[in-house]
Scaffold this motif. Sequence first.
Motif, PDB file in Angstrom:
ATOM      1  N   LYS A 262       0.821  -1.366   0.015  1.00 31.13           N
ATOM      2  CA  LYS A 262       0.124  -0.015  -0.001  1.00 31.13           C
ATOM      3  C   LYS A 262       0.730   1.120  -0.270  1.00 31.13           C
ATOM      4  O   LYS A 262       0.259   2.327  -0.309  1.00 31.13           O
ATOM      5  CB  LYS A 262      -0.611   0.145   1.142  1.00 31.13           C
ATOM      6  N   ASP A 263       2.303   1.010   0.513  1.00 27.62           N
ATOM      7  CA  ASP A 263       3.000   2.273   0.413  1.00 27.62           C
ATOM      8  C   ASP A 263       3.678   2.635  -0.720  1.00 27.62           C
ATOM      9  O   ASP A 263       4.381   3.772  -1.022  1.00 27.62           O
ATOM     10  CB  ASP A 263       4.068   2.140   1.635  1.00 27.62           C
ATOM     11  N   PHE A 264       3.649   1.733  -1.989  1.00 30.22           N
ATOM     12  CA  PHE A 264       4.234   2.159  -3.106  1.00 30.22           C
ATOM     13  C   PHE A 264       3.520   1.646  -4.157  1.00 30.22           C
ATOM     14  O   PHE A 264       2.799   0.843  -4.318  1.00 30.22           O
ATOM     15  CB  PHE A 264       5.833   1.931  -3.356  1.00 30.22           C
ATOM     16  N   LEU A 265       3.490   2.337  -5.556  1.00 23.35           N
ATOM     17  CA  LEU A 265       3.040   2.216  -6.843  1.00 23.35           C
ATOM     18  C   LEU A 265       3.889   2.553  -8.043  1.00 23.35           C
ATOM     19  O   LEU A 265       4.646   3.442  -7.927  1.00 23.35           O
ATOM     20  CB  LEU A 265       1.574   3.111  -6.583  1.00 23.35           C
ATOM     21  N   ILE A 266       3.896   1.614  -9.248  1.00 24.19           N
ATOM     22  CA  ILE A 266       4.462   1.991 -10.182  1.00 24.19           C
ATOM     23  C   ILE A 266       3.236   2.125 -11.307  1.00 24.19           C
ATOM     24  O   ILE A 266       2.418   1.398 -11.483  1.00 24.19           O
ATOM     25  CB  ILE A 266       5.594   0.897 -10.656  1.00 24.19           C
ATOM     26  N   VAL A 267       3.507   3.094 -12.138  1.00 25.20           N
ATOM     27  CA  VAL A 267       2.483   3.540 -13.310  1.00 25.20           C
ATOM     28  C   VAL A 267       3.481   3.356 -14.572  1.00 25.20           C
ATOM     29  O   VAL A 267       4.349   4.070 -14.876  1.00 25.20           O
ATOM     30  CB  VAL A 267       1.924   4.658 -13.257  1.00 25.20           C
ATOM     31  N   THR A 268       2.903   2.552 -15.584  1.00 25.29           N
ATOM     32  CA  THR A 268       3.289   2.625 -16.829  1.00 25.29           C
ATOM     33  C   THR A 268       2.410   2.603 -18.041  1.00 25.29           C
ATOM     34  O   THR A 268       1.406   2.173 -17.855  1.00 25.29           O
ATOM     35  CB  THR A 268       4.029   1.380 -17.331  1.00 25.29           C
ATOM     36  N   HIS A 269       2.489   3.830 -19.026  1.00 24.70           N
ATOM     37  CA  HIS A 269       1.397   4.168 -19.796  1.00 24.70           C
ATOM     38  C   HIS A 269       2.224   4.510 -21.376  1.00 24.70           C
ATOM     39  O   HIS A 269       3.030   5.402 -21.484  1.00 24.70           O
ATOM     40  CB  HIS A 269       0.934   5.765 -19.135  1.00 24.70           C
ATOM     41  N   PHE A 270       1.605   3.807 -22.339  1.00 25.51           N
ATOM     42  CA  PHE A 270       2.294   3.764 -23.536  1.00 25.51           C
ATOM     43  C   PHE A 270       1.213   3.895 -24.706  1.00 25.51           C
ATOM     44  O   PHE A 270       0.100   3.462 -24.305  1.00 25.51           O
ATOM     45  CB  PHE A 270       3.703   2.911 -23.692  1.00 25.51           C
ATOM     46  N   GLY A 271       1.563   4.507 -25.672  1.00 25.56           N
ATOM     47  CA  GLY A 271       0.918   4.315 -26.662  1.00 25.56           C
ATOM     48  C   GLY A 271       1.120   5.210 -27.881  1.00 25.56           C
ATOM     49  O   GLY A 271       2.353   5.659 -28.255  1.00 25.56           O
ATOM     50  N   LEU A 272       0.021   5.680 -28.821  1.00 26.53           N
ATOM     51  CA  LEU A 272       0.392   6.483 -29.779  1.00 26.53           C
ATOM     52  C   LEU A 272      -0.569   7.408 -30.085  1.00 26.53           C
ATOM     53  O   LEU A 272      -1.836   7.280 -29.724  1.00 26.53           O
ATOM     54  CB  LEU A 272       0.693   5.646 -31.427  1.00 26.53           C
ATOM     55  N   ASN A 273      -0.616   8.597 -31.028  1.00 28.48           N
ATOM     56  CA  ASN A 273      -1.494   9.495 -31.253  1.00 28.48           C
ATOM     57  C   ASN A 273      -1.588   9.949 -32.414  1.00 28.48           C
ATOM     58  O   ASN A 273      -0.566  10.077 -33.302  1.00 28.48           O
ATOM     59  CB  ASN A 273      -1.031  10.746 -30.165  1.00 28.48           C
ATOM     60  N   SER A 274      -2.729  10.336 -33.064  1.00 23.01           N
ATOM     61  CA  SER A 274      -3.009  11.054 -34.334  1.00 23.01           C
ATOM     62  C   SER A 274      -2.201  10.330 -35.599  1.00 23.01           C
ATOM     63  O   SER A 274      -1.472  10.828 -36.014  1.00 23.01           O
ATOM     64  CB  SER A 274      -2.586  12.338 -34.240  1.00 23.01           C
ATOM     65  N   LEU A 275      -2.641   8.845 -35.589  1.00 27.96           N
ATOM     66  CA  LEU A 275      -2.259   8.172 -36.800  1.00 27.96           C
ATOM     67  C   LEU A 275      -3.127   8.353 -38.005  1.00 27.96           C
ATOM     68  O   LEU A 275      -4.281   7.961 -38.036  1.00 27.96           O
ATOM     69  CB  LEU A 275      -2.004   6.713 -36.418  1.00 27.96           C
ATOM     70  N   THR A 276      -2.547   8.928 -38.913  1.00 25.30           N
ATOM     71  CA  THR A 276      -3.393   9.470 -40.001  1.00 25.30           C
ATOM     72  C   THR A 276      -2.503   8.981 -41.558  1.00 25.30           C
ATOM     73  O   THR A 276      -1.242   8.284 -41.250  1.00 25.30           O
ATOM     74  CB  THR A 276      -3.504  11.060 -40.070  1.00 25.30           C
ATOM     75  N   SER A 277      -3.070   9.193 -42.581  1.00 26.57           N
ATOM     76  CA  SER A 277      -2.495   8.763 -43.832  1.00 26.57           C
ATOM     77  C   SER A 277      -1.259   9.522 -44.207  1.00 26.57           C
ATOM     78  O   SER A 277      -0.268   8.781 -44.877  1.00 26.57           O
ATOM     79  CB  SER A 277      -3.419   8.981 -45.105  1.00 26.57           C
ATOM     80  N   THR A 278      -1.061  10.315 -43.591  1.00 26.34           N
ATOM     81  CA  THR A 278       0.153  11.247 -43.683  1.00 26.34           C
ATOM     82  C   THR A 278       1.247  10.871 -42.842  1.00 26.34           C
ATOM     83  O   THR A 278       2.467  10.965 -42.893  1.00 26.34           O
ATOM     84  CB  THR A 278      -0.087  12.666 -43.589  1.00 26.34           C
ATOM     85  N   THR A 279       1.009  10.081 -41.698  1.00 28.69           N
ATOM     86  CA  THR A 279       2.040   9.573 -40.800  1.00 28.69           C
ATOM     87  C   THR A 279       2.282   8.067 -40.843  1.00 28.69           C
ATOM     88  O   THR A 279       3.033   7.642 -40.187  1.00 28.69           O
ATOM     89  CB  THR A 279       1.403  10.013 -39.398  1.00 28.69           C
ATOM     90  N   LEU A 280       1.292   7.410 -41.507  1.00 29.18           N
ATOM     91  CA  LEU A 280       1.589   6.038 -41.790  1.00 29.18           C
ATOM     92  C   LEU A 280       2.668   5.523 -42.330  1.00 29.18           C
ATOM     93  O   LEU A 280       3.165   6.645 -43.323  1.00 29.18           O
ATOM     94  CB  LEU A 280       0.589   5.319 -42.866  1.00 29.18           C
ATOM     95  N   SER A 281       3.728   4.592 -42.403  1.00 29.50           N
ATOM     96  CA  SER A 281       4.779   4.192 -43.089  1.00 29.50           C
ATOM     97  C   SER A 281       4.587   2.936 -43.670  1.00 29.50           C
ATOM     98  O   SER A 281       3.797   2.194 -43.120  1.00 29.50           O
ATOM     99  CB  SER A 281       5.732   4.374 -42.198  1.00 29.50           C
ATOM    100  N   PRO A 282       5.129   2.663 -44.595  1.00 33.38           N
ATOM    101  CA  PRO A 282       4.906   1.248 -45.567  1.00 33.38           C
ATOM    102  C   PRO A 282       5.001  -0.190 -44.612  1.00 33.38           C
ATOM    103  O   PRO A 282       4.430  -0.897 -44.529  1.00 33.38           O
ATOM    104  CB  PRO A 282       5.964   1.247 -46.734  1.00 33.38           C
TER     105      PRO A 282
END
Length: 415
Positions: free
Chosen positions: A88-108
């Motif tokens: 109860k005295d300690f916690l770890i948080v991990t958060h990952f992901g991506l944002n605003s993936l569009t046709s102009t930021t896609l890659s082959p």
Amino acid sequence: MKKQTFLLLGLFLLSFQFIRAQGSPDYTGGLKFKFNEDGSKYLRLISWAQVQANYNTDETFDANGNENSKLNFNLRRARVLMFAQINKDFLIVTHFGLNSLTSTTLSPTGKGDGSQLFFHDVWAQYNVADKHTVGGGLHYFNGISRLNNQSTLNMMTLDNNRQSWATIGLSDQFARHLGVFAKGSFNKLQYRVAINDASSSSLDTRTAVAGGDAVYNGRTTLGSKDAGKTYAGYFDYHFLDQESNFLPYKVGTYLGTKKVFNVGAGFFLHPKGAVIDTGTALTPELKGEDVSIFAVDAFYDAPIGEKGSAITAYAVYQNSDYGKNYLYSAYGTGSMLYGHVGYVFNGEKTKTRFQPYVSYGTHSYDAVSDDRSTLGIGINAFMNGHNSKLTLEYNNQQFGAIDTNTISLQAMIYL
């Protein structure tokens, strides 16, 4: 335009009927791995996705002079959040992901910058006393205002007010700083304060020119000793129900499940974060200018009657000083007034409920005489609270010669 608008409305209604027909299971708190019988030691995992169809009424052109399509699709957010506690005295948080993936930021092959996952948050925290915690890492315990600490899981509007994320990409990594923080509460007063390193890179890559306006890259130009630290804090007093501050993410709307009225105030300081050139073209003389941002805000969310209706209202005044006549993208030295209000219609919480809303913001800048204004009119359809939601919004933004009109449909699911 009419054909495209009807298409978006049709998608909205078809999606609503499909999800309603399929039903939605009761939400029990996400995926949770218990390490002991009573569940006090655990690993919890939350995942969410926001997918948008955006229709821009204006004609725009690409770099080759070709007219762009007015209807475009956007993977606005794809995120995974994990937090673990074996004591109860300690916690770890991990958060990952991506944002605003569009046709102009896609890659082959999916290896381009725009399609890469990255850490949004990674921090560890320790309880040093009852209701008081310290921690450190890449964190989201921001200052300034409620919206600068906004959760993306339960926003009332389609998205957050952009100017409220006041340092995004300037001194931080996607609204997160690397540093240490303290958070807690004294009775009904909650607080969060932080000391952080300013990022050595900035979206503002301009060079200060003699007699010109400020640029925001003080650490890069002046070094970490003079311009390397930022300081932030936010304090809010909870008059009615007490909100949780277990995690830093502020709720956008409770849909009547709580009765909340908070008044808050916050700040962000970055000594010598901005740079001006007080010399001449032949003999430049670079000087640091302090960045200081202050805000006061109020948030109200409460049920109305006993049939499931509820109101959500928020207002903020923010004063931003990024240095002499600073103006870059949506950010600039000046003041901002923003607010939104929404109303959930009567209905059973286990069935689809609708929430129309309106938002408006105005932002003045020292550098120019024109004000920036943003208007949003939208409606949420909650199939299972925020866990399954559709949002349809019309947005207008005016600033000088800019007058853009966008219609967006967003589908969001989180588990």
